[in-house]
Design an enzyme around this catalytic site. Structure first.
Site, PDB file in Angstrom:
ATOM      1  CD  GLU A   1      43.454  45.412  38.267  1.00 22.46           C
ATOM      2  OE1 GLU A   1      42.360  45.112  37.777  1.00 22.46           O
ATOM      3  OE2 GLU A   1      44.089  44.657  39.026  1.00 22.46           O
TER       4      GLU A   1
ATOM      5  N   GLY B   1      37.617  44.814  44.035  1.00 17.40           N
ATOM      6  CA  GLY B   1      36.777  43.943  44.834  1.00 17.40           C
ATOM      7  C   GLY B   1      36.009  44.679  45.930  1.00 17.40           C
TER       8      GLY B   1
ATOM      9  N   GLY C   1      37.475  41.351  37.730  1.00 21.67           N
ATOM     10  CA  GLY C   1      37.508  40.273  38.709  1.00 21.67           C
ATOM     11  C   GLY C   1      36.118  39.693  38.905  1.00 21.67           C
TER      12      GLY C   1
ATOM     13  CB  SER D   1      34.387  47.762  41.382  1.00 17.94           C
ATOM     14  OG  SER D   1      34.920  47.250  42.599  1.00 17.94           O
TER      15      SER D   1
ATOM     16  CD  GLU E   1      43.248  40.063  44.576  1.00 22.23           C
ATOM     17  OE1 GLU E   1      43.382  39.005  43.942  1.00 22.23           O
ATOM     18  OE2 GLU E   1      42.223  40.778  44.506  1.00 22.23           O
TER      19      GLU E   1
ATOM     20  CG  ASN F   1      42.268  38.144  38.084  1.00 22.29           C
ATOM     21  OD1 ASN F   1      42.533  36.942  38.174  1.00 22.29           O
ATOM     22  ND2 ASN F   1      42.725  39.042  38.959  1.00 22.29           N
ATOM     23  CD1 TRP F   2      37.493  34.061  35.373  1.00 23.06           C
ATOM     24  CD2 TRP F   2      37.861  31.848  35.300  1.00 23.06           C
ATOM     25  NE1 TRP F   2      36.861  33.561  34.254  1.00 23.06           N
ATOM     26  CE2 TRP F   2      37.074  32.201  34.196  1.00 23.06           C
ATOM     27  CE3 TRP F   2      38.227  30.511  35.464  1.00 23.06           C
ATOM     28  CZ2 TRP F   2      36.623  31.262  33.256  1.00 23.06           C
ATOM     29  CZ3 TRP F   2      37.798  29.581  34.530  1.00 23.06           C
ATOM     30  CH2 TRP F   2      36.999  29.959  33.443  1.00 23.06           C
ATOM     31  CE  LYS F   3      40.199  39.432  41.799  1.00 25.68           C
ATOM     32  NZ  LYS F   3      40.205  40.508  42.732  1.00 25.68           N
TER      33      LYS F   3
ATOM     34  CG  HIS G   1      46.000  41.237  40.734  1.00 31.26           C
ATOM     35  ND1 HIS G   1      45.526  41.353  42.027  1.00 31.26           N
ATOM     36  CD2 HIS G   1      44.957  41.523  39.923  1.00 31.26           C
ATOM     37  CE1 HIS G   1      44.249  41.688  41.978  1.00 31.26           C
ATOM     38  NE2 HIS G   1      43.878  41.798  40.703  1.00 31.26           N
TER      39      HIS G   1
HETATM   40  C1  PEP Z   1      40.907  42.433  39.618  1.00 27.82           C
HETATM   41  O1  PEP Z   1      41.011  41.432  40.294  1.00 27.82           O
HETATM   42  O2  PEP Z   1      41.816  42.697  38.831  1.00 27.82           O
HETATM   43  C2  PEP Z   1      39.705  43.274  39.765  1.00 27.82           C
HETATM   44  C3  PEP Z   1      39.657  44.392  39.093  1.00 27.82           C
HETATM   45  O3  PEP Z   1      38.720  42.802  40.578  1.00 27.82           O
HETATM   46  P1  PEP Z   1      37.218  43.398  40.684  1.00 27.82           P
HETATM   47  O4  PEP Z   1      36.725  43.596  39.294  1.00 27.82           O
HETATM   48  O5  PEP Z   1      36.460  42.363  41.444  1.00 27.82           O
HETATM   49  O6  PEP Z   1      37.328  44.700  41.425  1.00 27.82           O
END
Ligand code: PEP
Length: 248
Positions: free
Chosen positions: A164, A170, A231, A210, A96, A9-11, A94
């Site tokens: 998640e 993050g 992410g 993470s 976010e 997930n590049w966001k 998600h």
């Molecule tokens: C995500 O954005 O779905 C995510 C898991 O981010 P990260 O891996 O940076 O925690």
């Protein structure tokens, strides 16, 4: 039986040209991966990245989709618009989007049904906050997200769920592999109750939060974990490739 799926997930990272450079670096590194490899890119990167991915084993994903087929929804993108560029997956709900853009279980449900209707595979995100975990509400939060968010789906194994925990996204704090395995096991049990136990066994459930090149092996060794939604570590070709090659 369940083919693992590692999705990046590049966001809101990578312009189209940066995205193309990243997938060009990634392609040879994941060419022999045994899992499904997906990159979920910003909408405006889709045409260029779709072109760059041609002939590779990396599937293309989006990060959101509107629930209407078309119409007066300024700024939004429909499932058919994504399909036309060869998009296969779409992240829905998600944390976010739930936190910053008013996403609710009801809109998650509408988006999920619209995506399925158009032949896209939704990656539906669920997970509890730190406070909810610490006050013993993890299961009731997941129950509501799953019951309301997935209502009306005919074949539940047509979607992917990403568990998640919000406190792990993050933050550098990963759920332990046991915690992630146990909660994903709970999600599968609940899906069995809401849909059917056999379908729950076919459903792929990823862990996200993470996940990185250092911890992916341990997480992916857990029996309930069918992949990762990644992410930060998906922004570096080498790190993401190490995750996709977790079993090598
Ligand atoms: C995500 O954005 O779905 C995510 C898991 O981010 P990260 O891996 O940076 O925690």
């Amino acid at each position: 039986m369940r083919k693992p799926i590692i999705a990046g997930n590049w966001k809101m990272n990578n312009t189209a040209s940066e995205g193309v450079a990243l997938v060009n670096a990634l392609k040879p590194l994941v060419a022999n991966a045994d899992c499904e490899v997906v990159v979920c890119v910003p909408a405006i990167d889709i045409p260029a990245v779709a072109e760059a991915l041609k002939g590779s084993n990396i599937a293309l994903g989006a990060q959101n989709v509107h629930f209407a087929e078309k119409g007066a929804f300024t700024g939004e993108i429909s499932a058919n618009m994504l399909k036309e560029f060869g998009v296969k997956y779409v992240i829905i709900g998600h944390s976010e989007r739930r936190q910053y853009f008013g996403e609710t279980d009801e809109t998650v449900n509408k988006r999920t049904l619209a995506a399925l209707n158009a032949g896209l595979t939704p990656i539906v995100c669920v997970g509890e906050s730190l406070e909810e975990r610490e006050t013993g509400k993890t299961e009731s939060v997941l129950d509501k997200q799953l019951t309301d968010g997935l209502k009306g789906i005919e074949n539940i194994a047509d979607i992917v769920i990403a568990y998640e925990p919000v406190w792990a996204i993050g933050t550098g704090k990963t759920a332990t592999s046991e915690q992630a395995n146990e909660t994903i096991g709970y999600i599968r049990k609940k899906i069995g109750e809401l849909f059917c136990p056999k379908c729950a066994e076919k459903l792929r459930i990823q862990y996200g939060g993470s996940m990185n090149a250092g911890n992916c092996k341990e997480l992916m060794a857990m029996p309930e974990i069918d992949g990762g939604l990644i992410g930060g570590a998906s922004l570096k070709a080498n790190d993401f490739a190490t995750i996709a090659n977790y079993n090598k």
